[in-house]
Write a protein that holds these residues in place. Structure first.
Motif, mmCIF file in Angstrom:
data_model
loop_
_atom_site.group_PDB
_atom_site.id
_atom_site.type_symbol
_atom_site.label_atom_id
_atom_site.label_comp_id
_atom_site.label_asym_id
_atom_site.label_seq_id
_atom_site.Cartn_x
_atom_site.Cartn_y
_atom_site.Cartn_z
ATOM 1 N N GLN A 163 -6.948 0.767 -7.593
ATOM 2 C CA GLN A 163 -6.968 -0.509 -7.669
ATOM 3 C C GLN A 163 -7.692 -1.249 -6.966
ATOM 4 O O GLN A 163 -7.299 -2.046 -5.918
ATOM 5 C CB GLN A 163 -5.735 -0.991 -7.389
ATOM 6 C CG GLN A 163 -4.942 -3.031 -7.287
ATOM 7 C CD GLN A 163 -3.576 -3.180 -7.207
ATOM 8 O OE1 GLN A 163 -2.847 -2.221 -6.822
ATOM 9 N NE2 GLN A 163 -3.157 -4.528 -6.833
ATOM 10 N N PRO A 164 -9.129 -1.434 -6.849
ATOM 11 C CA PRO A 164 -9.926 -2.462 -5.694
ATOM 12 C C PRO A 164 -9.364 -3.656 -5.799
ATOM 13 O O PRO A 164 -10.456 -4.368 -4.075
ATOM 14 C CB PRO A 164 -11.043 -2.269 -6.860
ATOM 15 C CG PRO A 164 -10.774 -2.246 -7.815
ATOM 16 C CD PRO A 164 -9.207 -1.257 -8.343
ATOM 17 N N ASP A 165 -8.719 -4.696 -6.702
ATOM 18 C CA ASP A 165 -8.655 -6.073 -6.550
ATOM 19 C C ASP A 165 -6.962 -6.005 -6.391
ATOM 20 O O ASP A 165 -6.354 -5.087 -7.297
ATOM 21 C CB ASP A 165 -9.040 -6.496 -7.381
ATOM 22 C CG ASP A 165 -10.776 -6.305 -7.525
ATOM 23 O OD1 ASP A 165 -11.074 -6.747 -6.183
ATOM 24 O OD2 ASP A 165 -11.463 -6.507 -8.383
ATOM 25 N N ALA A 185 0.724 -0.976 -0.073
ATOM 26 C CA ALA A 185 0.041 0.293 0.275
ATOM 27 C C ALA A 185 1.000 1.254 0.628
ATOM 28 O O ALA A 185 1.663 1.152 0.175
ATOM 29 C CB ALA A 185 -1.195 0.549 1.286
ATOM 30 N N ASN A 195 -3.015 1.077 -4.039
ATOM 31 C CA ASN A 195 -4.153 2.454 -3.353
ATOM 32 C C ASN A 195 -5.836 1.984 -4.096
ATOM 33 O O ASN A 195 -5.898 1.346 -5.216
ATOM 34 C CB ASN A 195 -4.025 3.397 -4.520
ATOM 35 C CG ASN A 195 -4.999 4.611 -3.991
ATOM 36 O OD1 ASN A 195 -6.471 4.696 -4.596
ATOM 37 N ND2 ASN A 195 -4.472 5.768 -4.377
ATOM 38 N N GLU A 196 -6.901 1.799 -3.002
ATOM 39 C CA GLU A 196 -8.174 1.179 -3.055
ATOM 40 C C GLU A 196 -9.100 1.733 -3.769
ATOM 41 O O GLU A 196 -9.578 1.042 -4.749
ATOM 42 C CB GLU A 196 -9.054 0.895 -1.604
ATOM 43 C CG GLU A 196 -8.104 0.219 -0.704
ATOM 44 C CD GLU A 196 -8.598 0.056 0.299
ATOM 45 O OE1 GLU A 196 -9.936 0.619 0.968
ATOM 46 O OE2 GLU A 196 -7.970 -1.555 1.018
ATOM 47 N N GLN A 197 -8.857 3.413 -4.346
ATOM 48 C CA GLN A 197 -9.579 3.766 -4.904
ATOM 49 C C GLN A 197 -8.965 3.417 -6.593
ATOM 50 O O GLN A 197 -10.102 3.740 -7.632
ATOM 51 C CB GLN A 197 -9.463 5.419 -5.091
ATOM 52 C CG GLN A 197 -10.399 6.303 -6.038
ATOM 53 C CD GLN A 197 -10.090 7.698 -5.141
ATOM 54 O OE1 GLN A 197 -9.965 7.626 -4.789
ATOM 55 N NE2 GLN A 197 -10.481 8.870 -6.489
ATOM 56 N N THR A 227 -0.252 2.003 -10.477
ATOM 57 C CA THR A 227 -1.520 2.840 -9.942
ATOM 58 C C THR A 227 -1.551 4.675 -10.729
ATOM 59 O O THR A 227 -2.967 5.353 -11.175
ATOM 60 C CB THR A 227 -2.470 3.073 -8.810
ATOM 61 O OG1 THR A 227 -1.590 3.926 -7.840
ATOM 62 C CG2 THR A 227 -3.051 1.221 -8.140
ATOM 63 N N VAL A 244 -2.854 -4.000 -2.301
ATOM 64 C CA VAL A 244 -3.413 -3.302 -3.117
ATOM 65 C C VAL A 244 -2.930 -2.539 -3.469
ATOM 66 O O VAL A 244 -2.317 -1.739 -1.902
ATOM 67 C CB VAL A 244 -4.905 -2.942 -3.183
ATOM 68 C CG1 VAL A 244 -5.719 -4.535 -4.165
ATOM 69 C CG2 VAL A 244 -5.047 -2.354 -2.053
#
Length: 739
Positions: A204-206, A65, A200-202, A393, A198
């Motif tokens: 890269q959701p998976d 992360a 960055n969740e925004q 990302t 992951v």
């Protein structure tokens, strides 16, 4: 037994594929580097690894992360070693004749180990490479031959033992076996790996998912029996890697349909085609080592770029990091992140390899523009702010150790715009520039306007609380490099808006106001540029900063710049990165100070290149630093081509985009430098030769209207092909396209 006999037939073809490699392309040693971190790094733009290392890395695959994101380590399942054995045991170093030879063949693109075992009467050759055409495939081959002279043990049963040294299990992936494979045709051992965290969740959701397929499993050592009647024994192990299992499977199937000889031939042909048709540098003179360093540098950069011709379509390219695709698990590898290194240090060389390579590199920035806009907005600004470090990302992933770097090194955004301007001068590709590059330059200009602090009464603008290339000094105001490259970026965005028919008048006026107002510090009494506001003379700095106003920015080429060179040469720390001294060399060359230029040119590589395989370090020997430092290679090659050769692509004061060449010189002990292919425009190719007294350029435009030459006040139509020779006493020459 049937497997062994099946491979005997390829030996003649296998050997016929190989021609003797010229010595300037062959790096040989009988002793390995004391630090195996300086073994060669091989790659093909899709996957890469370091010889004898414990990791394979794949383009764009990261784990972790934010600032903990780094290239996701795949165990190095292609790191295989072969022992030669008989019923008395396996050979030892005492059985080896004249030592083992370790060879990096730059022209053919593979690493090999050659060993002759006197007591066993055999020789063993091991070869490894990531395939340049079948770029999902990693290949290991071994070929053993019986020697003509045989001793008392020659009739003993013999076998080869292949052992895999993949390293520890991965801390980045959760691997599961989805097929153990079998001896049945097409039934391959298959692993699925998923990254654990992951970035960055925004964005890269998976987690990311990859598949690894093996031609055979080497979980346990493999023993290949070798009957006494058989003169040669060979074997190969292949693995393929991709995000799509069907792509990896097809690649493995396609590869295994080829004989080992044909597979190797396809790989070497791809590399030979690059050297012969895309780019190479020939150095004449008493300069073998320099020639090897040049060729190795080109090889290591190209190994991290996508192959342009492949068996299956390439995935999007995720950038050129300072130590390349085959490294990135360590902080010393900068975790495989992308920095300003890409556009300022490496891209000018990559563009010479081919314009499509450059578009692959800049395409990463284009695809990550939305992330750059997000970053600008998240930090309180408008437009697009490219992060100091980026990975999968495109969001900020600077190491948590150094928040001030992420906050203050804003020059990376105008660096990208400057690189686009230089690329446009070389490519003359308005369609690509207006379609792909224009949104980047416009949004970067908007960011710079929102980041600047302007005083309407004095009509001056400032960039406050920044860090320039000199990372030893944080939180400074008006770093002269940052302000200069920002002026260029704003000015180019304004020009490009008009060229492409975009942007409102109000928007352009804001860009122009900030560009005109940005302060360029100058000490009038001493006639030099202080690096930043309040800089105290004789303060030690980390690396090239202010001197970059000459080359590459071409922002200041007068007496002030000459004084900058003399002043900052004395205050740049000795442990600075390699490209610093190359930039001193390039700038001294442009000021015709050959003695100093030669001194700094040699300083820029002799203490940084490890002798065995010409692998670069970020710092001089004796200091800790990154290995396979492509940034240093880029600076070095720029000094050779754009410094000694005086070649350049750029924009004139009256907005002409041209190719320039002026007074040419050569490095010590070099008589001539010849570059076999330089792309110019969308359909032209040039060759360039330079010596100490003159240079010669030949170009052919296969699709355009031809060229025009400007030399002093003279303008000459050259047609679609020309050869020009320029003596050093002649005025500089500028070449442009007829429209």
């Amino acid at each position: 037994m049937r497997k062994i006999i099946a491979y005997i037939g390829f030996i003649a073809l296998f050997q016929s594929c190989l021609t003797e490699t010229p010595e300037n392309y062959l790096l040989k040693t009988h002793s390995l580097p004391s630090d195996l971190n300086f073994m060669p790094t091989l790659g093909n733009g899709h996957v890469g690894y370091t010889i004898f290392g414990d990791a394979i890395f794949m383009n764009g695959v990261y784990n972790g992360a934010g600032g903990n994101s780094k290239r996701a380590r795949i165990p190095n399942w292609i790191n295989i070693s072969t022992e030669a054995c008989d019923r008395f045991g396996c050979a030892t170093d005492n059985d080896v004749v004249n030592g083992t030879s370790y060879e990096m063949d730059l022209r053919d693109g593979y690493f090999r180990v050659l060993t002759t075992y006197k007591s066993l009467g055999i020789s063993v050759e091991q070869r490894t490479y990531p395939h340049k055409y079948y770029n999902r495939a990693l290949v290991y081959e071994v070929v053993a031959n019986r020697l003509a002279g045989r001793n008392s043990r020659i009739n003993s049963p013999k076998f080869l033992r292949l052992t895999q040294f993949a390293g520890n299990s991965s801390d980045a992936f959760d691997f599961v076996v989805i097929n153990n494979g079998s001896s049945a045709s097409g039934d391959y051992r298959t692993l699925r790996g998923r990254t654990k965290v992951v970035e960055n969740e925004q964005f890269q959701p998976d987690p990311q998912e990859i598949f690894v397929l093996f031609s055979e499993s080497l979980e346990q050592p493999l023993e290949l029996q070798w009957p006494t009647w058989q003169d040669q024994l060979s074997h190969r192990v292949i693995l393929t890697i991709d995000r799509d299992e069907s792509v990896a499977r097809k690649e493995l199937q396609d590869v295994l349909q080829l004989s080992a000889g044909n597979l190797l031939q396809k790989h070497t042909q791809s590399w030979n085609s690059f050297w012969d048709n895309e780019f190479s540098i020939e150095i004449k003179g008493d300069a073998l080592e320099l020639s090897q360093i040049v060729n190795a540098g080109i090889f290591y950069i190209v190994s991290s770029l996508p192959s342009l011709k492949t068996n299956q379509k390439n995935e999007p390219f995720y950038g050129l990091s300072p130590t390349g695709l085959g490294r990135g698990n360590l902080e010393a590898d900068y975790q495989g992140h992308n920095f300003w290194d890409t556009e300022i240090w490496m891209l000018p060389i990559v563009s010479l390899f081919g314009l499509d390579y450059a578009k692959e590199v800049l395409g990463y920035r284009s695809r990550k523009l939305e992330a750059a806009k997000y970053h600008a907005n998240a930090t309180g600004y408008k437009g697009a702010r490219f992060p100091w470090e980026s990975a999968y990302t495109g969001t900020e992933v600077t190491n948590p150790c150094c928040p001030e770097v992420a906050e203050q090194e804003i020059h990376i955004s105008p660096d990208i715009s400057f690189a686009i301007q230089k690329f446009f001068a070389q490519s003359n590709d308005s369609e690509w520039t207006c379609g792909t590059a224009w949104p980047i330059t416009a949004d970067v200009a908007d960011f710079l306007v929102s980041r600047a602090t302007c005083d309407d009464s004095s009509k001056t603008c400032h960039l406050l609380n920044v860090m320039g290339p000199d990372e030893d000094h944080a939180n400074v105001n008006d770093n002269v490099y940052t302000n200069a490259v920002s002026k260029i970026a704003l000015n180019f965005a304004e020009w490009l808006a008009k060229h492409c028919g975009n942007a409102s008048t109000e928007r352009l006026e804001k860009w122009r106001e900030v560009s005109d107002g940005l302060v360029i510090l100058c000490d009038e009494s001493l006639n030099y540029h202080p690096e930043y506001e309040g800089y105290v003379r004789d303060t030690i700095i980390k690396q090239a900063d202010t001197i970059l106003l000459g080359y590459p920015l071409n922002f200041d080429k007068g007496s002030t710049h000459i004084n900058d060179l003399r002043f900052y040469a004395n205050v740049t720390r000795e442990s600075g990165p390699a490209m610093t001294w190359s930039m001193f060399a390039a700038n001294y060359l442009r000021n015709f100070e050959l003695t100093l230029a030669n001194e700094y040119f040699e300083r820029g590589y002799k203490s940084y290149v490890r002798p065995e395989f010409k692998v670069w370090s970020e710092t001089p020997m004796g200091y800790d630093g990154s290995a396979n430092f492509l940034t240093g290679i880029g600076g070095f090659l720029q000094a050779l081509i754009f410094g000694y050769g005086s070649l350049d692509f750029g924009r004139t004061d009256d907005d002409q985009f041209m190719m320039f060449f002026g007074i040419s010189l050569t490095p010590p002990n070099v008589e001539e430098v010849f570059i076999n292919s330089i792309p110019y425009g969308q359909g032209a190719k040039c060759t360039f030769r330079f010596k100490n007294r003159y240079s010669e350029i030949s170009c052919y435009d296969r699709i355009g209207k031809g060229f025009q030459m400007s030399q002093g006040q003279k303008r000459t139509i050259l047609g679609r092909s020309f050869t020009l020779t320029r003596q050093n006493e002649d005025p500089p020459i500028a070449i442009s396209f007829l429209r």
